[in-house]
Every structure is written in structure tokens, then in C-alpha cells.
Design a protein around this motif. Structure first.
Motif, PDB file in Angstrom:
ATOM      1  N   ALA A 157     -10.235 -11.916  -5.751  1.00 60.51           N
ATOM      2  CA  ALA A 157     -10.503 -10.655  -6.447  1.00 60.51           C
ATOM      3  C   ALA A 157     -10.603  -9.463  -5.505  1.00 60.51           C
ATOM      4  O   ALA A 157     -10.661  -8.338  -5.960  1.00 60.51           O
ATOM      5  CB  ALA A 157     -11.787 -10.780  -7.251  1.00 60.51           C
ATOM      6  N   HIS A 158     -10.621  -9.694  -4.165  1.00 66.89           N
ATOM      7  CA  HIS A 158     -10.847  -8.587  -3.220  1.00 66.89           C
ATOM      8  C   HIS A 158      -9.876  -7.438  -3.462  1.00 66.89           C
ATOM      9  O   HIS A 158     -10.260  -6.291  -3.428  1.00 66.89           O
ATOM     10  CB  HIS A 158     -10.825  -9.088  -1.778  1.00 66.89           C
ATOM     11  N   SER A 159      -8.676  -7.720  -3.710  1.00 69.14           N
ATOM     12  CA  SER A 159      -7.708  -6.684  -4.028  1.00 69.14           C
ATOM     13  C   SER A 159      -6.607  -7.333  -4.849  1.00 69.14           C
ATOM     14  O   SER A 159      -5.510  -7.585  -4.376  1.00 69.14           O
ATOM     15  CB  SER A 159      -7.159  -6.064  -2.750  1.00 69.14           C
ATOM     16  N   LEU A 160      -6.937  -7.585  -6.069  1.00 69.73           N
ATOM     17  CA  LEU A 160      -6.070  -8.349  -6.949  1.00 69.73           C
ATOM     18  C   LEU A 160      -4.700  -7.730  -7.110  1.00 69.73           C
ATOM     19  O   LEU A 160      -3.677  -8.413  -7.005  1.00 69.73           O
ATOM     20  CB  LEU A 160      -6.762  -8.509  -8.310  1.00 69.73           C
ATOM     21  N   CYS A 161      -4.648  -6.443  -7.330  1.00 67.57           N
ATOM     22  CA  CYS A 161      -3.331  -5.833  -7.550  1.00 67.57           C
ATOM     23  C   CYS A 161      -2.495  -5.872  -6.279  1.00 67.57           C
ATOM     24  O   CYS A 161      -1.279  -6.040  -6.349  1.00 67.57           O
ATOM     25  CB  CYS A 161      -3.459  -4.431  -8.137  1.00 67.57           C
ATOM     26  N   ILE A 162      -3.115  -5.787  -5.105  1.00 62.38           N
ATOM     27  CA  ILE A 162      -2.385  -5.888  -3.839  1.00 62.38           C
ATOM     28  C   ILE A 162      -1.835  -7.299  -3.668  1.00 62.38           C
ATOM     29  O   ILE A 162      -0.682  -7.486  -3.273  1.00 62.38           O
ATOM     30  CB  ILE A 162      -3.287  -5.533  -2.631  1.00 62.38           C
ATOM     31  N   ALA A 163      -2.652  -8.300  -3.985  1.00 59.16           N
ATOM     32  CA  ALA A 163      -2.206  -9.694  -3.877  1.00 59.16           C
ATOM     33  C   ALA A 163      -1.047  -9.964  -4.829  1.00 59.16           C
ATOM     34  O   ALA A 163      -0.070 -10.632  -4.459  1.00 59.16           O
ATOM     35  CB  ALA A 163      -3.372 -10.641  -4.168  1.00 59.16           C
ATOM     36  N   ILE A 164      -1.126  -9.438  -6.035  1.00 52.62           N
ATOM     37  CA  ILE A 164      -0.044  -9.616  -7.004  1.00 52.62           C
ATOM     38  C   ILE A 164       1.207  -8.878  -6.520  1.00 52.62           C
ATOM     39  O   ILE A 164       2.317  -9.419  -6.584  1.00 52.62           O
ATOM     40  CB  ILE A 164      -0.479  -9.150  -8.407  1.00 52.62           C
ATOM     41  N   ALA A 165       1.036  -7.668  -6.016  1.00 56.50           N
ATOM     42  CA  ALA A 165       2.171  -6.901  -5.491  1.00 56.50           C
ATOM     43  C   ALA A 165       2.847  -7.658  -4.352  1.00 56.50           C
ATOM     44  O   ALA A 165       4.083  -7.708  -4.277  1.00 56.50           O
ATOM     45  CB  ALA A 165       1.724  -5.518  -5.027  1.00 56.50           C
ATOM     46  N   ASP A 166       2.052  -8.277  -3.474  1.00 56.86           N
ATOM     47  CA  ASP A 166       2.613  -9.044  -2.364  1.00 56.86           C
ATOM     48  C   ASP A 166       3.452 -10.214  -2.878  1.00 56.86           C
ATOM     49  O   ASP A 166       4.544 -10.475  -2.368  1.00 56.86           O
ATOM     50  CB  ASP A 166       1.508  -9.567  -1.445  1.00 56.86           C
ATOM     51  N   LYS A 167       2.941 -10.914  -3.873  1.00 53.72           N
ATOM     52  CA  LYS A 167       3.676 -12.057  -4.438  1.00 53.72           C
ATOM     53  C   LYS A 167       4.956 -11.592  -5.126  1.00 53.72           C
ATOM     54  O   LYS A 167       6.013 -12.209  -4.972  1.00 53.72           O
ATOM     55  CB  LYS A 167       2.803 -12.842  -5.400  1.00 53.72           C
ATOM     56  N   LEU A 168       4.874 -10.505  -5.881  1.00 57.57           N
ATOM     57  CA  LEU A 168       6.062  -9.987  -6.560  1.00 57.57           C
ATOM     58  C   LEU A 168       7.084  -9.468  -5.550  1.00 57.57           C
ATOM     59  O   LEU A 168       8.284  -9.692  -5.702  1.00 57.57           O
ATOM     60  CB  LEU A 168       5.688  -8.893  -7.555  1.00 57.57           C
ATOM     61  N   ARG A 169       6.618  -8.774  -4.508  1.00 59.56           N
ATOM     62  CA  ARG A 169       7.502  -8.265  -3.462  1.00 59.56           C
ATOM     63  C   ARG A 169       8.263  -9.423  -2.818  1.00 59.56           C
ATOM     64  O   ARG A 169       9.471  -9.340  -2.606  1.00 59.56           O
ATOM     65  CB  ARG A 169       6.705  -7.500  -2.400  1.00 59.56           C
ATOM     66  N   GLU A 170       7.544 -10.482  -2.531  1.00 60.30           N
ATOM     67  CA  GLU A 170       8.167 -11.664  -1.925  1.00 60.30           C
ATOM     68  C   GLU A 170       9.268 -12.219  -2.833  1.00 60.30           C
ATOM     69  O   GLU A 170      10.358 -12.549  -2.376  1.00 60.30           O
ATOM     70  CB  GLU A 170       7.091 -12.720  -1.678  1.00 60.30           C
ATOM     71  N   ARG A 171       8.996 -12.309  -4.115  1.00 64.69           N
ATOM     72  CA  ARG A 171       9.988 -12.816  -5.078  1.00 64.69           C
ATOM     73  C   ARG A 171      11.186 -11.883  -5.182  1.00 64.69           C
ATOM     74  O   ARG A 171      12.324 -12.333  -5.283  1.00 64.69           O
ATOM     75  CB  ARG A 171       9.355 -12.975  -6.462  1.00 64.69           C
ATOM     76  N   ILE A 172      10.925 -10.578  -5.179  1.00 63.45           N
ATOM     77  CA  ILE A 172      12.007  -9.608  -5.289  1.00 63.45           C
ATOM     78  C   ILE A 172      12.894  -9.669  -4.056  1.00 63.45           C
ATOM     79  O   ILE A 172      14.123  -9.731  -4.151  1.00 63.45           O
ATOM     80  CB  ILE A 172      11.445  -8.181  -5.505  1.00 63.45           C
TER      81      ILE A 172
END
Length: 145
Positions: free
Chosen positions: A8-23
Motif C-alpha cells: 500500500a506504500h504507493s499503490l498507484c506507483i506499483a500498479i504503474a510499474d507493472k503496467l509499464r513493464e507489460r506495455i
């Protein structure tokens, strides 16, 4: 798909990192629609942090907002790809020049812009294994705290 729990420390950043990796690995192809509801379910979160992550990627140029349709993975024209290549070359040269003269804090902005330009170039060029590690390393280094 399995539900993945994120810190939860920076949920949107963690999600962005995962999506960036997929993209950038082209698991999410240019032009494909992004379903925030499906991603929220996959990550086990509400839609809000997913939408915030998508906004971050939109600012980086990896996603494109489509009026009344949501977001899609950005598609680049040949001219935009060429421009990204030129920008990466100019920024790399600039980083090399100032790297010898300055300390790390003076190059931070250029490194961040360079990482974004490289990510756009990687998306435009498609998955190329010899190119991917340099992008990932530069992006991680540029955005590290």
C-alpha cells in the motif's frame, strides 16, 4: 489471472510499474484498450489506484486517452519513432557531457526525461531483446529514490 496483492506504500506507483513493464514488453500491444475494471480485479484493488496509474502512464506517453472510450496503449507513427530516436541520442550525448562535469543531482532531470524518451522509443520499436535491458536499467535508475 490470479489476484496479486501489492504494498500500500504507493499503490498507484506499483500498479504503474507493472503496467509499464507489460506495455514495454508488448504484453499489452499498441492500440489495445485498457480495461481498468479488469486490472483492478487482477490487482485486488479498487479502480481508483488503477486509474491514477493509468494517468501517470498517459503523462509518460505510454497510454493515450480516448474521449468517451477510456485509454489505449499508444501507437506511434514512423515520424514519432524517428523523433524519439533523435531525442534519445541528444539526451544521451548531453548526459555524457554533463556527467563528467557535474554531480548526480545536476543530471537528475535529464536522466528522467531520457528514461521517458527511451520508454517511448521502445514502445514504438516493438520488443527487441537486445534493446530492452538498457531501457529497463535506465528507467529504474532514473526513477530510483
Amino acid at each position: 489471472m490470479t489476484i496479486q496483492t501489492l504494498q500500500a506504500h504507493s499503490l498507484c506507483i506499483a500498479i504503474a510499474d507493472k503496467l509499464r513493464e507489460r506495455i514495454l514488453s508488448h504484453q499489452m500491444l499498441p492500440g489495445s484498450d485498457i480495461n481498468d475494471g479488469a486490472l483492478a480485479l487482477e490487482f485486488g484493488v479498487s479502480r481508483t489506484p488503477v486509474r491514477e496509474a493509468m494517468k501517470l502512464l498517459c503523462h509518460e506517453g505510454l497510454l493515450t486517452a480516448q474521449p468517451r472510450r477510456g485509454m489505449t496503449v499508444t501507437c506511434f507513427t514512423a515520424a514519432q519513432e524517428a523523433e524519439a530516436q533523435q531525442l534519445c541520442q541528444v539526451l544521451a550525448q548531453h548526459l555524457n557531457e554533463i556527467g563528467h562535469k557535474s554531480n548526480r543531482s545536476c543530471t537528475e532531470l535529464t536522466q528522467r526525461v531520457y528514461a521517458i524518451a527511451q520508454a517511448r522509443l521502445q514502445l514504438a520499436m516493438g520488443p527487441r531483446p537486445s534493446y530492452t535491458p538498457a531501457i529497463s536499467e535506465q528507467h529504474s535508475a532514473a526513477f530510483a529514490d
